[in-house]
Motif scaffolding. Structure first.
Motif, mmCIF file in Angstrom:
data_model
loop_
_atom_site.group_PDB
_atom_site.id
_atom_site.type_symbol
_atom_site.label_atom_id
_atom_site.label_comp_id
_atom_site.label_asym_id
_atom_site.label_seq_id
_atom_site.Cartn_x
_atom_site.Cartn_y
_atom_site.Cartn_z
ATOM 1 N N LEU A 27 0.808 -1.212 0.000
ATOM 2 C CA LEU A 27 0.000 0.000 0.000
ATOM 3 C C LEU A 27 0.842 1.264 0.000
ATOM 4 O O LEU A 27 0.361 2.327 -0.390
ATOM 5 C CB LEU A 27 -0.937 0.011 1.221
ATOM 6 N N GLY A 28 2.079 1.177 0.465
ATOM 7 C CA GLY A 28 2.928 2.357 0.564
ATOM 8 C C GLY A 28 2.645 3.176 1.800
ATOM 9 O O GLY A 28 3.195 4.277 1.939
ATOM 10 N N SER A 29 1.822 2.696 2.686
ATOM 11 C CA SER A 29 1.492 3.415 3.912
ATOM 12 C C SER A 29 0.940 2.414 4.913
ATOM 13 O O SER A 29 0.641 1.269 4.570
ATOM 14 C CB SER A 29 0.466 4.530 3.656
ATOM 15 N N THR A 30 0.799 2.868 6.140
ATOM 16 C CA THR A 30 0.257 1.993 7.171
ATOM 17 C C THR A 30 -1.233 1.776 6.939
ATOM 18 O O THR A 30 -1.989 2.741 6.786
ATOM 19 C CB THR A 30 0.462 2.614 8.561
ATOM 20 N N PRO A 31 -1.686 0.542 6.870
ATOM 21 C CA PRO A 31 -3.119 0.288 6.644
ATOM 22 C C PRO A 31 -3.950 0.720 7.844
ATOM 23 O O PRO A 31 -3.459 0.799 8.964
ATOM 24 C CB PRO A 31 -3.185 -1.228 6.425
ATOM 25 N N SER A 32 -5.207 0.995 7.583
ATOM 26 C CA SER A 32 -6.119 1.395 8.655
ATOM 27 C C SER A 32 -6.520 0.183 9.490
ATOM 28 O O SER A 32 -6.288 -0.970 9.099
ATOM 29 C CB SER A 32 -7.373 2.057 8.065
ATOM 30 N N MET A 37 -8.492 -5.434 10.038
ATOM 31 C CA MET A 37 -9.545 -6.353 10.487
ATOM 32 C C MET A 37 -10.095 -7.159 9.316
ATOM 33 O O MET A 37 -10.368 -8.350 9.441
ATOM 34 C CB MET A 37 -10.672 -5.571 11.167
ATOM 35 N N LYS A 38 -10.273 -6.497 8.165
ATOM 36 C CA LYS A 38 -10.830 -7.171 7.003
ATOM 37 C C LYS A 38 -9.846 -8.160 6.399
ATOM 38 O O LYS A 38 -10.217 -9.276 6.010
ATOM 39 C CB LYS A 38 -11.252 -6.130 5.967
ATOM 40 N N GLU A 39 -8.576 -7.764 6.281
ATOM 41 C CA GLU A 39 -7.580 -8.614 5.629
ATOM 42 C C GLU A 39 -7.295 -9.876 6.441
ATOM 43 O O GLU A 39 -7.161 -10.962 5.884
ATOM 44 C CB GLU A 39 -6.276 -7.835 5.406
ATOM 45 N N LYS A 46 -7.415 -6.880 18.595
ATOM 46 C CA LYS A 46 -6.216 -7.507 18.051
ATOM 47 C C LYS A 46 -5.658 -6.707 16.891
ATOM 48 O O LYS A 46 -4.442 -6.678 16.662
ATOM 49 C CB LYS A 46 -6.550 -8.933 17.602
ATOM 50 N N ALA A 47 -6.530 -6.028 16.134
ATOM 51 C CA ALA A 47 -6.053 -5.174 15.053
ATOM 52 C C ALA A 47 -5.229 -4.022 15.597
ATOM 53 O O ALA A 47 -4.213 -3.629 14.999
ATOM 54 C CB ALA A 47 -7.229 -4.653 14.232
ATOM 55 N N LEU A 51 -1.381 -3.147 14.751
ATOM 56 C CA LEU A 51 -0.952 -1.821 14.277
ATOM 57 C C LEU A 51 0.147 -1.255 15.168
ATOM 58 O O LEU A 51 1.083 -0.606 14.678
ATOM 59 C CB LEU A 51 -2.150 -0.877 14.241
ATOM 60 N N ASP A 52 0.050 -1.472 16.479
ATOM 61 C CA ASP A 52 1.113 -1.008 17.377
ATOM 62 C C ASP A 52 2.434 -1.700 17.058
ATOM 63 O O ASP A 52 3.503 -1.069 17.032
ATOM 64 C CB ASP A 52 0.720 -1.287 18.833
#
Length: 284
Positions: A27-32, A37-39, A46-47, A51-52
């Protein structure tokens, strides 16, 4: 695009981190959080942990890289410096409060039911406070065998009363199979207790079950009470006639008793139809 890890056991954040790093690189950036959660089909808590860990492995001006070893009080887990190759010595601090491997310390029991509702990764045969099974006392059914003791004397009295009334109104021995089995006979008086009392019990069960459409329940209630009332009137009529030594019932009683098998058939067929019909009139 990352491939979600599908398993019946909770996957630690450390196992999900390489795939999350690859997703961030694509993506070139941190995903939301929602994308995470979706992926990976995981819950919100846990998401956030993932992310942390992803943020801890990244630095300004680069995509993702390993964080050098530092003295830490919590447990350390390895982190891959690239989407494919892990780097030795890299670590991410995971405090005991958020340790994904320890469900009790990380509050896993609180968000596990939400994972189950969202179709995420769920544990196998794990009991939570929200899904605790009923106690043995609550689950134990009430015994119904005393009904048999109540039914036996009632069956004898009802059967003899209906058969006796049937004989007074013209019911008796018939040959149901003439020309086929001439020797086979049956007393048609037994059709009265079988039909009336069986329908009363069946309609009463449908009425009290609470698992049928409203129209069927109302019909079952009315006809069950009517059948029980008819059964009581039949017993009263027989005992009064027998006490007076009557050998042939008056025509009004004979007419009513003769119509009972037809009435029971109609009520039974109507109730069976209503059970399988929605309230708006369309079939199930």
């Amino acid at each position: 695009m990352s491939t979600p890890l599908r398993t019946s056991y909770p996957v630690p954040v450390t196992d999900l981190l390489p795939a999350a790093q690859k997703l961030a690189a694509d993506l070139g950036s941190t995903p939301s959080r929602n994308r995470i959660m979706k992926e990976f089909r995981i819950g919100a808590d846990k998401a956030r942990l993932l992310l942390d860990a992803l943020a801890a492995s990244a630095s300004p001006g680069s995509h993702l890289h390993a964080v050098p070893n530092q003295p830490m009080t919590g447990a350390t887990v390895p982190v891959s410096a690239s989407p494919t190759a892990p780097q030795p010595g890299a670590s991410v601090q995971v405090t005991p409060h958020t340790d994904p491997v320890s469900p009790v310390r990380s509050g896993w029991r609180k968000w596990a039911p939400r994972l189950l509702q969202r179709g995420g990764i769920s544990p196998a045969d794990e009991t939570t406070t929200e899904t605790d099974s009923e106690t043995e006392t609550d689950a134990r059914p009430i015994r119904s065998w005393p009904v048999l003791l109540l039914a036996l004397p009632a069956f004898v009295a009802v059967w003899s009363g209906w058969v006796g009334l049937g004989e007074l109104t013209g019911f008796g021995v018939v040959h149901p199979l003439p020309g086929i089995a001439d020797g086979f006979t049956i007393n048609s008086a037994i059709t009265l207790p079988i039909g009336v009392e069986t329908y009363a019990a069946f309609a009463l069960r449908v009425w009290l079950s609470g698992r049928v459409p409203a129209r069927a329940r109302r019909f079952a209630k009315r006809t069950a009470l009517s059948a029980l009332a008819l059964g009581a009137l039949g017993q009263v009529a027989y005992h009064l006639l027998d006490a007076q030594g009557v050998t042939s019932a008056p025509w009004p009683i004979t007419t009513a008793v003769a119509c009972l098998p037809v009435a029971v058939l109609g009520m039974g067929a109507a109730l069976a139809h209503l059970i399988h019909t929605r309230d708006n009139g369309s079939n199930r």
